[in-house]
Design an enzyme around this catalytic site. Structure first.
Site, mmCIF file in Angstrom:
data_model
loop_
_atom_site.group_PDB
_atom_site.id
_atom_site.type_symbol
_atom_site.label_atom_id
_atom_site.label_comp_id
_atom_site.label_asym_id
_atom_site.label_seq_id
_atom_site.Cartn_x
_atom_site.Cartn_y
_atom_site.Cartn_z
ATOM 1 N N THR A 49 42.678 43.721 44.817
ATOM 2 C CA THR A 49 43.126 42.449 45.276
ATOM 3 C C THR A 49 42.430 41.970 46.234
ATOM 4 O OG1 THR A 49 45.079 42.621 44.292
ATOM 5 C CG2 THR A 49 45.030 41.063 45.863
ATOM 6 N N THR A 129 46.140 48.012 45.616
ATOM 7 C CA THR A 129 47.324 48.741 45.900
ATOM 8 C C THR A 129 47.967 49.402 44.896
ATOM 9 O OG1 THR A 129 48.560 46.699 45.379
ATOM 10 C CG2 THR A 129 47.685 47.147 47.785
ATOM 11 N N ASP A 130 47.786 49.265 43.806
ATOM 12 C CA ASP A 130 48.429 49.889 42.755
ATOM 13 C C ASP A 130 48.449 51.663 42.643
ATOM 14 O OD1 ASP A 130 48.835 47.518 41.597
ATOM 15 O OD2 ASP A 130 47.913 47.808 39.822
HETATM 16 N N1 GLU Z 1 46.096 45.973 40.112
HETATM 17 C C1 GLU Z 1 45.257 45.616 41.108
HETATM 18 C C2 GLU Z 1 44.744 46.987 41.662
HETATM 19 O O1 GLU Z 1 45.311 47.875 41.825
HETATM 20 C C3 GLU Z 1 45.635 44.841 41.822
HETATM 21 C C4 GLU Z 1 46.609 45.204 43.124
HETATM 22 C C5 GLU Z 1 46.311 45.238 44.475
HETATM 23 O O2 GLU Z 1 45.014 45.267 44.721
HETATM 24 O O3 GLU Z 1 47.212 44.997 45.232
HETATM 25 O O4 GLU Z 1 43.620 46.916 42.364
#
Ligand code: GLU
Length: 362
Positions: A49, A129-130
């Site tokens: 993200t 973050t995932d």
């Molecule tokens: N699902 C995406 C990932 O893990 C977006 C989550 C994020 O970056 O916060 O890259």
């Protein structure tokens, strides 16, 4: 598309306006010299993200993660140059739900190569973050340096109003260049908070304050632009582990089995049939396993598969009280982290007693 371009252009324009006055007033040669004295921080970008773009500035879900390149992220935060010479490399550009062992090995090998250089102060990794907590713990076990390795992400895409990525990135560079960050293993810096890799976990699907360390707490904060530490990292990591990625091009298969009411042995049988060398049980409560699942796990153990008992509660330990057959117990590692330690342990041994010693140490 036009809106996305204009949003990125607006972010960059703001960045240029807020460029450090000191840098603007210094001659290019003197500025280059100052940067050299400060050392280099490498930003290794993997997507997420923090590099995400949406159709509008108010859209914070359903956007495309991993849409912007590393140079765009760097250009948006010129203040990073106050702390170090900044270099960027694109390792991948994906949503971290799609993270792979291949990318992990590429990332780890590159970090080890970079940190051997005298001019490199530290490494910052931008990441979705995932699965950030998994990459952080993997690197915590395989990086061979005391220099800071800092992971960072964002919960709002780069195109959003009040995107959290730029400040998080600046804070990550602050952490990577702070001498106090050395020897703490891999650190995760988001939303003013510094968590250590082993304990850190994503706790909320959307909140900016998503990372925390249940039970043991954060190790530090970044407030007023200052990095402040409040406690040490006790478990061994980085230079003190036996795991060597330089000789690896894959990791053994380990599957996680999430227990539930009316669980049975179907998933354990399937894991073994798929070639799993290890199984992590995400047990209920203190790692409990359904009575109808035991026979399949027993068969797996008889075939030499190593079974680790972890728990699905989100915090808390599973210890020797839950010892059964030749099982290993995960202490307070969550299932996804127990899986990583088991994968690396299996590159060294398949003896459950020796693997238990690793779970007691790392
Ligand atoms: N699902 C995406 C990932 O893990 C977006 C989550 C994020 O970056 O916060 O890259």
């Amino acid at each position: 598309m036009i809106l996305r371009k204009s949003l990125v252009a607006a972010a960059l324009a703001t960045a240029i306006i807020t460029a450090p006055i000191a840098a603007a007033l210094t001659s290019p040669a003197a500025f280059a010299e100052q940067q050299q004295a400060k050392g280099t921080v490498y930003i290794l970008a993997t997507g997420g993200t923090i590099a995400g773009a949406a159709k509008s500035a108010t859209q914070t879900t359903g956007y495309k993660a991993g849409a912007l390149g590393v140079q765009t992220l760097i250009d948006a935060v010129p203040r990073m140059k106050d702390y170090a010479k900044i270099e960027g490399e694109q390792i991948a550009n994906i949503g971290s739900q799609d993270m792979t062992t291949d990318i992990w090995l590429k990332l780890a090998k590159r970090i080890n190569e970079l940190l051997k250089r005298d001019d490199v102060t530290g490494v910052v990794i931008t990441h979705g973050t995932d699965t950030l907590e998994e990459t952080a713990y993997f690197l915590n076990l395989v990086v061979k340096s005391d220099k800071p390795v800092v992971m960072v992400g964002a919960m709002r895409p780069a195109t959003a109003i009040s995107a959290d990525g730029p400040m998080n990135l600046l804070d990550a560079v602050r952490v990577a260049t702070d001498p106090e960050s050395k020897g703490r293993g891999v650190l995760v810096a988001l939303n003013d908070t510094i968590n250590a890799a082993r304990a850190n976990t994503k706790t909320n699907t959307a909140s900016l304050q998503t990372f925390s360390s249940p039970e043991v707490g954060a190790v530090g904060m970044i407030t007023g632009g200052k990095v402040r530490y409040y406690r040490q990292v006790e478990r061994e990591h980085t230079t003190k582990t036996p795991f060597d990625v330089s000789k690896l091009d894959k990791l053994p298969r380990v599957d996680i089995i999430y227990t539930h009411v009316s669980d049975d042995g179907v998933m354990a049988d399937a894991a073994v049939a798929a070639g799993a060398k290890g199984i992590v049980s995400a047990g209920s409560g203190m790692g409990s396993i359904h009575k109808d699942t035991y026979p399949a796990l027993e068969k797996a153990i008889a075939k030499g598969v190593v079974v680790v008992r972890s728990n699905r509660t989100g915090s808390g330990f599973v210890d020797a009280a839950q010892q059964w057959k030749d099982c290993v117990t995960a202490d307070n590692l969550n299932p996804q982290k127990a899986r990583i330690l088991l994968q690396l342990a299996l590159t060294q041994t398949s003896d459950p007693k020796k693997i238990q010693e690793m779970f007691d140490k790392y």
